[in-house]
Design an enzyme around this catalytic site. Sequence first.
Site, mmCIF file in Angstrom:
data_model
loop_
_atom_site.group_PDB
_atom_site.id
_atom_site.type_symbol
_atom_site.label_atom_id
_atom_site.label_comp_id
_atom_site.label_asym_id
_atom_site.label_seq_id
_atom_site.Cartn_x
_atom_site.Cartn_y
_atom_site.Cartn_z
ATOM 1 C CD GLU A 229 -5.890 1.001 1.870
ATOM 2 O OE1 GLU A 229 -6.852 1.408 1.199
ATOM 3 O OE2 GLU A 229 -5.636 -0.200 2.059
ATOM 4 N NE ARG B 16 -4.039 -1.939 0.207
ATOM 5 C CZ ARG B 16 -4.020 -3.215 -0.208
ATOM 6 N NH1 ARG B 16 -2.965 -3.708 -0.821
ATOM 7 N NH2 ARG B 16 -5.077 -3.989 -0.040
ATOM 8 C CB SER C 91 -8.749 -1.575 4.016
ATOM 9 O OG SER C 91 -9.047 -2.883 3.619
HETATM 10 P P1 FAD Z 1 -8.892 8.409 -5.788
HETATM 11 O O1 FAD Z 1 -9.595 8.085 -4.520
HETATM 12 O O2 FAD Z 1 -9.558 9.354 -6.714
HETATM 13 O O3 FAD Z 1 -7.449 8.967 -5.439
HETATM 14 C C1 FAD Z 1 -6.626 8.292 -4.517
HETATM 15 C C2 FAD Z 1 -5.283 9.030 -4.418
HETATM 16 O O4 FAD Z 1 -4.580 8.945 -5.660
HETATM 17 C C3 FAD Z 1 -5.427 10.546 -4.146
HETATM 18 O O5 FAD Z 1 -4.352 10.950 -3.366
HETATM 19 C C4 FAD Z 1 -5.362 11.151 -5.536
HETATM 20 O O6 FAD Z 1 -4.928 12.497 -5.539
HETATM 21 C C5 FAD Z 1 -4.328 10.237 -6.198
HETATM 22 N N1 FAD Z 1 -4.535 10.123 -7.647
HETATM 23 C C6 FAD Z 1 -5.631 9.611 -8.275
HETATM 24 N N2 FAD Z 1 -5.447 9.604 -9.612
HETATM 25 C C7 FAD Z 1 -4.212 10.147 -9.834
HETATM 26 C C8 FAD Z 1 -3.447 10.422 -11.006
HETATM 27 N N3 FAD Z 1 -3.916 10.148 -12.236
HETATM 28 N N4 FAD Z 1 -2.230 10.981 -10.860
HETATM 29 C C9 FAD Z 1 -1.743 11.277 -9.613
HETATM 30 N N5 FAD Z 1 -2.414 11.041 -8.473
HETATM 31 C C10 FAD Z 1 -3.632 10.474 -8.578
HETATM 32 N N6 FAD Z 1 -7.607 -0.839 -2.679
HETATM 33 C C11 FAD Z 1 -6.772 -1.892 -2.783
HETATM 34 O O7 FAD Z 1 -5.554 -1.711 -2.941
HETATM 35 N N7 FAD Z 1 -7.238 -3.172 -2.711
HETATM 36 C C12 FAD Z 1 -8.537 -3.455 -2.530
HETATM 37 O O8 FAD Z 1 -8.910 -4.622 -2.479
HETATM 38 C C13 FAD Z 1 -9.449 -2.365 -2.418
HETATM 39 N N8 FAD Z 1 -10.755 -2.594 -2.221
HETATM 40 C C14 FAD Z 1 -11.622 -1.547 -2.110
HETATM 41 C C15 FAD Z 1 -12.973 -1.822 -1.922
HETATM 42 C C16 FAD Z 1 -13.899 -0.787 -1.821
HETATM 43 C C17 FAD Z 1 -15.355 -1.102 -1.625
HETATM 44 C C18 FAD Z 1 -13.442 0.561 -1.922
HETATM 45 C C19 FAD Z 1 -14.436 1.695 -1.854
HETATM 46 C C20 FAD Z 1 -12.089 0.848 -2.100
HETATM 47 C C21 FAD Z 1 -11.160 -0.210 -2.186
HETATM 48 N N9 FAD Z 1 -9.793 0.014 -2.360
HETATM 49 C C22 FAD Z 1 -8.929 -1.044 -2.502
HETATM 50 C C23 FAD Z 1 -9.264 1.384 -2.407
HETATM 51 C C24 FAD Z 1 -9.349 2.028 -3.819
HETATM 52 O O9 FAD Z 1 -10.212 1.325 -4.650
HETATM 53 C C25 FAD Z 1 -7.986 2.115 -4.479
HETATM 54 O O10 FAD Z 1 -7.072 2.829 -3.662
HETATM 55 C C26 FAD Z 1 -8.039 2.772 -5.855
HETATM 56 O O11 FAD Z 1 -6.807 2.661 -6.517
HETATM 57 C C27 FAD Z 1 -8.427 4.248 -5.758
HETATM 58 O O12 FAD Z 1 -8.675 4.711 -7.080
HETATM 59 P P2 FAD Z 1 -9.430 6.057 -7.334
HETATM 60 O O13 FAD Z 1 -9.358 6.331 -8.798
HETATM 61 O O14 FAD Z 1 -10.775 6.032 -6.740
HETATM 62 O O15 FAD Z 1 -8.496 7.081 -6.550
HETATM 63 N N1 EPU Z 2 -10.788 -10.313 10.140
HETATM 64 C C1 EPU Z 2 -11.519 -10.362 11.309
HETATM 65 N N2 EPU Z 2 -12.618 -9.558 11.415
HETATM 66 C C2 EPU Z 2 -13.012 -8.731 10.421
HETATM 67 C C3 EPU Z 2 -12.271 -8.677 9.223
HETATM 68 C C4 EPU Z 2 -11.149 -9.486 9.106
HETATM 69 O O1 EPU Z 2 -11.178 -11.087 12.221
HETATM 70 O O2 EPU Z 2 -14.028 -8.037 10.595
HETATM 71 C C5 EPU Z 2 -9.597 -11.187 10.012
HETATM 72 C C6 EPU Z 2 -9.971 -12.622 9.638
HETATM 73 O O3 EPU Z 2 -9.091 -13.467 10.308
HETATM 74 C C7 EPU Z 2 -9.678 -12.677 8.145
HETATM 75 C C8 EPU Z 2 -8.482 -11.729 8.028
HETATM 76 O O4 EPU Z 2 -8.746 -10.711 8.992
HETATM 77 O O5 EPU Z 2 -9.358 -13.957 7.716
HETATM 78 C C9 EPU Z 2 -8.290 -11.124 6.639
HETATM 79 O O6 EPU Z 2 -9.513 -10.526 6.220
HETATM 80 P P1 EPU Z 2 -9.788 -10.246 4.658
HETATM 81 O O7 EPU Z 2 -9.472 -11.456 3.866
HETATM 82 O O8 EPU Z 2 -11.155 -9.673 4.544
HETATM 83 O O9 EPU Z 2 -8.694 -9.200 4.255
HETATM 84 P P2 EPU Z 2 -8.140 -7.906 4.981
HETATM 85 O O10 EPU Z 2 -6.758 -8.191 5.475
HETATM 86 O O11 EPU Z 2 -9.129 -7.371 5.963
HETATM 87 C C10 EPU Z 2 -6.944 -7.021 2.847
HETATM 88 C C11 EPU Z 2 -6.860 -5.730 2.103
HETATM 89 C C12 EPU Z 2 -8.066 -5.564 1.194
HETATM 90 C C13 EPU Z 2 -8.091 -6.719 0.208
HETATM 91 C C14 EPU Z 2 -8.175 -8.037 0.984
HETATM 92 C C15 EPU Z 2 -8.075 -9.242 0.083
HETATM 93 C C16 EPU Z 2 -5.559 -4.207 3.431
HETATM 94 C C17 EPU Z 2 -5.545 -3.005 4.302
HETATM 95 N N3 EPU Z 2 -6.749 -4.625 3.017
HETATM 96 O O12 EPU Z 2 -8.059 -6.912 3.729
HETATM 97 O O13 EPU Z 2 -7.925 -4.350 0.477
HETATM 98 O O14 EPU Z 2 -9.192 -6.621 -0.668
HETATM 99 O O15 EPU Z 2 -7.082 -8.106 1.928
HETATM 100 O O16 EPU Z 2 -6.783 -9.336 -0.410
HETATM 101 O O17 EPU Z 2 -4.505 -4.747 3.119
HETATM 102 C C18 EPU Z 2 -8.385 -2.013 0.543
HETATM 103 O O18 EPU Z 2 -7.158 -1.839 0.498
HETATM 104 O O19 EPU Z 2 -9.210 -1.062 0.558
HETATM 105 C C19 EPU Z 2 -8.900 -3.375 0.585
HETATM 106 C C20 EPU Z 2 -10.202 -3.659 0.669
#
Ligand code: FAD
Ligand code: EPU
Length: 339
Positions: free
Chosen positions: A335, A165, A239
């Site tokens: 994050e 991240r 997250s």
């Molecule tokens: P924004 O929110 O618009 O911007 C994020 C940051 O990037 C800001 O600082 C912005 O200024 C900068 N930025 C955006 N575009 C540019 C550009 N073109 N040039 C320079 N800077 C820029 N993230 C994960 O890593 N893994 C996950 O599994 C994951 N799951 C998610 C699930 C949900 C339901 C949600 C809501 C979010 C999740 N995220 C996850 C977080 C998010 O989706 C990612 O961080 C994604 O890359 C953000 O993209 P965005 O276009 O919305 O960025």
């Molecule tokens: N857990 C709990 N309680 C909860 C949630 C999670 O106990 O309410 C524990 C469980 O043991 C579970 C473990 O945490 O097995 C891992 O949970 P999960 O698989 O849901 O993944 P996470 O670690 O919570 C991370 C990323 C996610 C990504 C998933 C799958 C981060 C900060 N988050 O979540 O990314 O989608 O793994 O790879 O690393 C994001 O960055 O926004 C995001 C959603």
Amino acid sequence: MNTVQNNFNLLPLNSFHIDYIARWFCCVETVDELHWLLSDKQFENQQQLILGGGSNILFTKDFDGLVIKNELQGIEKINETDAHIFVKAAAGVVWHQLVQYCISNNWAGVENLSLIPGCVGASPIQNIGAYGVELKDVFYSLEAFSIHEKKLLTLHLNDCEFGYRDSVFKRQLKNQLVITSVTFKLNKQPVFKTSYGAIEQELEKMKVHELSIKAISQAVVNIRSSKLPNPAVLGNAGSFFKNPEIDADKFEQLKTDFPTIAAYPLANGNYKLAAGWLIEECGWKGKTIGNCGVHQHQALVLVNYGGATGAEIFDLSTKIVESVQHQFGVRLEREVNIL
Ligand code: FAD
Ligand code: EPU
């Protein structure tokens, strides 16, 4: 060229659905438009924010500057070798559309990253990751417009300092570049990654007999949909905190006090803790405070039940940081980008 708008409401453009205003707002569809906008004397010394899908941002106040919504579009195959396909996608392309495009062409590498919200341009910022794959695993290069030098630069893998991240764009190069495109190095022969999380169980449930990138993508979509709230329905930014890394001594101490602690070992000898487990253990899961709360299926996700302010959500996050620190002696790091 799109016009610059004044006092623009940001609510529809952030996945937390927070109601704040940008002093100026403009969409850009080409690099020339971006160049023009960033050269305008009116905005030169103003705060600037590049916005993609707004899915990793928490606004805590009005934005007193220029918000630039990146809408550069287009995906093209630019090169091919015996083993790889090189695909260049513009920064405004929706991430999951790129994933679907690759899957439909049978280009492997991004299937585990299915359904991550947001745009291609933001994907390198925090080196998006999920289900055992990170952006860095498929990243080849990117093009970015330098805000100060007013020219396009190319950065390769080694320039980006990708970590969990994390990247150079969150540190030394913060607010210096507008990413305009990303080039991905995809595989002609897939390397299936199914060992992470519940992928294998989900594939079994789906009765998949012959593994494919399409099946993996569908399994990831199913798992994600079952636990992560859809931002279109319930405001959130995924997250809210990173999973913290601790050393082996600290892990042994925690394991003695909390035998069920969720953690996994890292190659450097340290341990990664599941922040969701720590937050749930502190009793936060499903809790509501005012208009916001902690998601009932995933304690790592903070949600806006409607009408929450960014400050309210930030305060909730501070309370969570304090209680995890108090109970486990572990400091959670946010994050989400706080503005
Ligand atoms: P924004 O929110 O618009 O911007 C994020 C940051 O990037 C800001 O600082 C912005 O200024 C900068 N930025 C955006 N575009 C540019 C550009 N073109 N040039 C320079 N800077 C820029 N993230 C994960 O890593 N893994 C996950 O599994 C994951 N799951 C998610 C699930 C949900 C339901 C949600 C809501 C979010 C999740 N995220 C996850 C977080 C998010 O989706 C990612 O961080 C994604 O890359 C953000 O993209 P965005 O276009 O919305 O960025
Ligand atoms: N857990 C709990 N309680 C909860 C949630 C999670 O106990 O309410 C524990 C469980 O043991 C579970 C473990 O945490 O097995 C891992 O949970 P999960 O698989 O849901 O993944 P996470 O670690 O919570 C991370 C990323 C996610 C990504 C998933 C799958 C981060 C900060 N988050 O979540 O990314 O989608 O793994 O790879 O690393 C994001 O960055 O926004 C995001 C959603």
